[in-house]
Scaffold this active site. Structure first.
Site, PDB file in Angstrom:
ATOM      1  N   CYS A   1       0.833  -1.362   0.021  1.00  0.00           N
ATOM      2  CA  CYS A   1       0.226   0.054   0.142  1.00  0.00           C
ATOM      3  C   CYS A   1       0.653   1.519  -0.122  1.00  0.00           C
ATOM      4  O   CYS A   1       0.355   1.943  -0.260  1.00  0.00           O
ATOM      5  CB  CYS A   1      -0.904  -0.072   1.596  1.00  0.00           C
ATOM      6  SG  CYS A   1      -2.359  -1.511   1.196  1.00  0.00           S
TER       7      CYS A   1
ATOM      8  N   HIS B   1      -3.657   7.321   2.463  1.00  0.00           N
ATOM      9  CA  HIS B   1      -3.960   5.962   1.562  1.00  0.00           C
ATOM     10  C   HIS B   1      -5.555   5.456   2.490  1.00  0.00           C
ATOM     11  O   HIS B   1      -5.909   4.955   3.361  1.00  0.00           O
ATOM     12  CB  HIS B   1      -2.898   4.317   2.190  1.00  0.00           C
ATOM     13  CG  HIS B   1      -3.148   3.281   1.898  1.00  0.00           C
ATOM     14  ND1 HIS B   1      -3.715   2.588   0.779  1.00  0.00           N
ATOM     15  CD2 HIS B   1      -3.279   1.684   2.898  1.00  0.00           C
ATOM     16  CE1 HIS B   1      -3.829   1.559   0.536  1.00  0.00           C
ATOM     17  NE2 HIS B   1      -4.241   1.316   1.658  1.00  0.00           N
TER      18      HIS B   1
ATOM     19  N   ASN C   1     -10.308  -0.780  -1.044  1.00  0.00           N
ATOM     20  CA  ASN C   1      -8.479  -0.191  -1.079  1.00  0.00           C
ATOM     21  C   ASN C   1      -7.377  -1.437  -2.017  1.00  0.00           C
ATOM     22  O   ASN C   1      -7.852  -2.546  -2.176  1.00  0.00           O
ATOM     23  CB  ASN C   1      -8.287  -1.194   0.440  1.00  0.00           C
ATOM     24  CG  ASN C   1      -6.677  -1.289   0.889  1.00  0.00           C
ATOM     25  OD1 ASN C   1      -5.680  -0.680  -0.558  1.00  0.00           O
ATOM     26  ND2 ASN C   1      -5.784  -1.619   1.842  1.00  0.00           N
TER      27      ASN C   1
HETATM   28  O1  UT7 Z   1      -3.850  -1.611   3.170  1.00  0.00           O
HETATM   29  C1  UT7 Z   1      -3.254  -1.853   3.821  1.00  0.00           C
HETATM   30  C2  UT7 Z   1      -3.484  -2.176   5.298  1.00  0.00           C
HETATM   31  N1  UT7 Z   1      -4.625  -2.531   6.088  1.00  0.00           N
HETATM   32  C3  UT7 Z   1      -5.419  -2.194   6.646  1.00  0.00           C
HETATM   33  O2  UT7 Z   1      -4.854  -1.140   7.027  1.00  0.00           O
HETATM   34  C4  UT7 Z   1      -6.908  -3.289   7.353  1.00  0.00           C
HETATM   35  C5  UT7 Z   1      -6.057  -2.389   8.406  1.00  0.00           C
HETATM   36  N2  UT7 Z   1      -7.819  -3.516   9.440  1.00  0.00           N
HETATM   37  C6  UT7 Z   1      -8.838  -3.629   9.311  1.00  0.00           C
HETATM   38  O3  UT7 Z   1      -9.304  -2.021   8.614  1.00  0.00           O
HETATM   39  C7  UT7 Z   1      -9.102  -3.867  10.055  1.00  0.00           C
HETATM   40  O4  UT7 Z   1      -8.611  -4.804  11.074  1.00  0.00           O
HETATM   41  C8  UT7 Z   1     -10.547  -5.107   9.617  1.00  0.00           C
HETATM   42  C9  UT7 Z   1     -11.421  -3.944   8.845  1.00  0.00           C
HETATM   43  C10 UT7 Z   1     -10.056  -5.724   8.608  1.00  0.00           C
HETATM   44  C11 UT7 Z   1     -11.732  -5.449  10.403  1.00  0.00           C
HETATM   45  O5  UT7 Z   1     -12.063  -5.074  11.741  1.00  0.00           O
HETATM   46  P1  UT7 Z   1     -12.438  -4.746  13.105  1.00  0.00           P
HETATM   47  O6  UT7 Z   1     -12.865  -3.784  13.680  1.00  0.00           O
HETATM   48  O7  UT7 Z   1     -10.584  -5.218  12.973  1.00  0.00           O
HETATM   49  O8  UT7 Z   1     -12.740  -6.781  13.318  1.00  0.00           O
HETATM   50  P2  UT7 Z   1     -12.045  -7.925  13.930  1.00  0.00           P
HETATM   51  O9  UT7 Z   1     -10.575  -8.236  13.520  1.00  0.00           O
HETATM   52  O10 UT7 Z   1     -11.569  -7.289  15.409  1.00  0.00           O
HETATM   53  O11 UT7 Z   1     -13.360  -8.600  14.343  1.00  0.00           O
HETATM   54  C12 UT7 Z   1     -14.298  -8.182  15.162  1.00  0.00           C
HETATM   55  C13 UT7 Z   1     -15.467  -9.248  14.648  1.00  0.00           C
HETATM   56  C14 UT7 Z   1     -15.408 -10.558  14.555  1.00  0.00           C
HETATM   57  O12 UT7 Z   1     -15.925 -11.504  15.487  1.00  0.00           O
HETATM   58  P3  UT7 Z   1     -16.147 -11.635  17.238  1.00  0.00           P
HETATM   59  O13 UT7 Z   1     -14.628 -12.906  17.308  1.00  0.00           O
HETATM   60  O14 UT7 Z   1     -16.119 -10.533  17.822  1.00  0.00           O
HETATM   61  O15 UT7 Z   1     -17.349 -12.559  17.682  1.00  0.00           O
HETATM   62  C15 UT7 Z   1     -15.084 -11.079  13.598  1.00  0.00           C
HETATM   63  O16 UT7 Z   1     -15.316 -12.644  13.398  1.00  0.00           O
HETATM   64  O17 UT7 Z   1     -15.961  -8.816  13.441  1.00  0.00           O
HETATM   65  C16 UT7 Z   1     -16.232 -10.110  12.569  1.00  0.00           C
HETATM   66  N3  UT7 Z   1     -15.965 -10.459  10.787  1.00  0.00           N
HETATM   67  C17 UT7 Z   1     -17.406  -9.654  10.862  1.00  0.00           C
HETATM   68  N4  UT7 Z   1     -18.291  -9.551  10.764  1.00  0.00           N
HETATM   69  C18 UT7 Z   1     -18.799  -9.842   9.533  1.00  0.00           C
HETATM   70  C19 UT7 Z   1     -14.118 -10.181  10.726  1.00  0.00           C
HETATM   71  N5  UT7 Z   1     -15.114  -9.498   9.525  1.00  0.00           N
HETATM   72  C20 UT7 Z   1     -16.410  -9.996   9.432  1.00  0.00           C
HETATM   73  C21 UT7 Z   1     -16.831  -9.413   8.246  1.00  0.00           C
HETATM   74  N6  UT7 Z   1     -18.044  -9.760   8.158  1.00  0.00           N
HETATM   75  N7  UT7 Z   1     -16.535  -9.139   6.654  1.00  0.00           N
END
Ligand code: UT7
Length: 328
Positions: free
Chosen positions: A113, A253, A283
């Site tokens: 990125c 980004h 992204n």
């Molecule tokens: O571009 C290069 C760099 N990349 C980034 O900057 C990405 C950085 N990361 C992020 O943007 C975020 O971490 C994500 C968007 C990938 C995920 O968001 P988050 O708020 O960190 O969610 P999480 O991984 O903490 O997951 C929270 C919950 C989990 O369920 P439990 O364990 O709380 O029951 C996940 O299983 O949300 C669940 N989950 C989803 N639910 C519905 C994860 N993905 C999804 C989904 N739809 N697509």
């Protein structure tokens, strides 16, 4: 006055096919509400046929036309991507051939990125030294070619797209003023594509284990991204004695709206000064920054102070301070 490297044109390309949050909710267990509130993304573009070079051809042909440049005038092409057409030769070579930039040499740059700011800073050196007059910097990714549409934690984020800029010498002090680039390979396993390289060459096993897809530990990457993108953006402001009033635009980004907001807050910038198009394209990895410049080009004025800022796989991150060089 010292010669600086100015962006003299920008052009983007996005494939027509739109993949909405609703479409994704039919494929994986997710919802429009979850994706919108956690990332800010509503839809992304998907390239059905063709390779990264085909998007780059569209963007670069448009760029050459817009800047009244004949293809054989271009000296150098730097193409940032993590989805090259082939492991080799470089997609820059393919692009030069397809667009008739027959006097240019070029190379691909892998910085995920952060690819565009790495490429922009590198290209600027060749202009500042007086070595070259026209350098094309491309950020392109066909993320749909490496995204696992069974993995709801990654497939909702990424999209396909391309942006390209022309760099030319400037003697009015406009263009790239400064950059801070960083990397930390200790972060390599938090966001990467494990299979297909010399570490794990393609085999039945790598395919069965889905190793040719993007793997991301989202929470970890989020933590590093929020801190580092905000830190490096504040650092480049301090280094150049810029207050929040001096900065006209943040070009961040587009990975997650929450990361963008944290960076803007840290810099003391109001929302009106922040380029955002994540809701439309998701992204696009190396494509996000030039696509922002392209979308906002008409609002940019000669002399505007822009801070470009990115964080991505590697880890790689950094910021570029530039003065916009033209009114459109
Ligand atoms: O571009 C290069 C760099 N990349 C980034 O900057 C990405 C950085 N990361 C992020 O943007 C975020 O971490 C994500 C968007 C990938 C995920 O968001 P988050 O708020 O960190 O969610 P999480 O991984 O903490 O997951 C929270 C919950 C989990 O369920 P439990 O364990 O709380 O029951 C996940 O299983 O949300 C669940 N989950 C989803 N639910 C519905 C994860 N993905 C999804 C989904 N739809 N697509």
């Amino acid at each position: 006055m010292k010669t600086t490297a100015a962006i003299t044109g920008v052009q983007g390309y996005l494939p027509d096919h739109i993949l909405s949050n609703e479409d994704l909710a039919k494929i994986v267990d997710t919802s429009d509400e979850w994706i919108t509130s956690r990332t800010g993304i509503k839809e992304r573009r998907i390239m059905k046929d063709g390779a990264s070079s085909d998007m780059a051809v569209e963007a670069v042909n448009g760029l050459l036309k817009k800047t009244n440049t004949s293809p054989d005038e271009v000296d150098l092409v730097i193409l940032a991507t993590v989805t090259p057409d082939y492991p080799f030769p470089s997609t820059a070579n393919v692009l030069c051939d397809k667009t008739g930039m027959k006097n240019a040499w070029g190379f691909d740059l892998i910085a995920a990125c952060s690819g565009f700011i790495y490429g922009l800073s590198t290209g600027a050196q060749f202009i500042e030294t007086g070595k070259y007059k026209k350098v094309v910097v491309v950020g392109v990714d066909k993320m749909s070619s490496i995204v696992d549409y069974q993995d709801r934690t990654t497939c909702i984020i990424f999209g396909d797209g391309c942006g390209a800029v022309m760099l030319e010498p400037n003697n009015e002090g406009l263009g790239v003023q400064d950059f801070i680039l960083k990397s930390d390979g200790a972060g390599r396993n938090y966001l990467f594509q494990p299979g297909g390289g010399s570490f794990a060459p393609a085999s039945h096993e790598t395919v069965d284990n889905r190793m040719h897809f993007v793997k991301q530990e989202g929470k970890q990457v989020f933590k590093f991204a929020v801190t580092n993108m905000a830190d490096v953006s504040a650092e480049i402001m301090e280094k150049n004695n810029l207050t929040s009033d001096d900065v006209d635009w943040l070009v961040p980004h587009q990975a997650n709206l929450r990361i963008i907001d944290a960076t803007a807050n840290r810099m003391g910038l109001s929302k009106e000064k922040v380029m955002i198009n994540i809701e439309k394209y998701g992204n696009t990895t190396a494509g996000t920054l030039p696509l922002c410049l392209w979308d906002y080009e008409k609002q940019l004025k000669k002399g505007d102070n822009l801070i470009l800022s990115a964080f991505g796989g590697g880890f790689t991150w950094g910021a570029v301070y530039l003065k916009w060089a033209y009114n459109s």
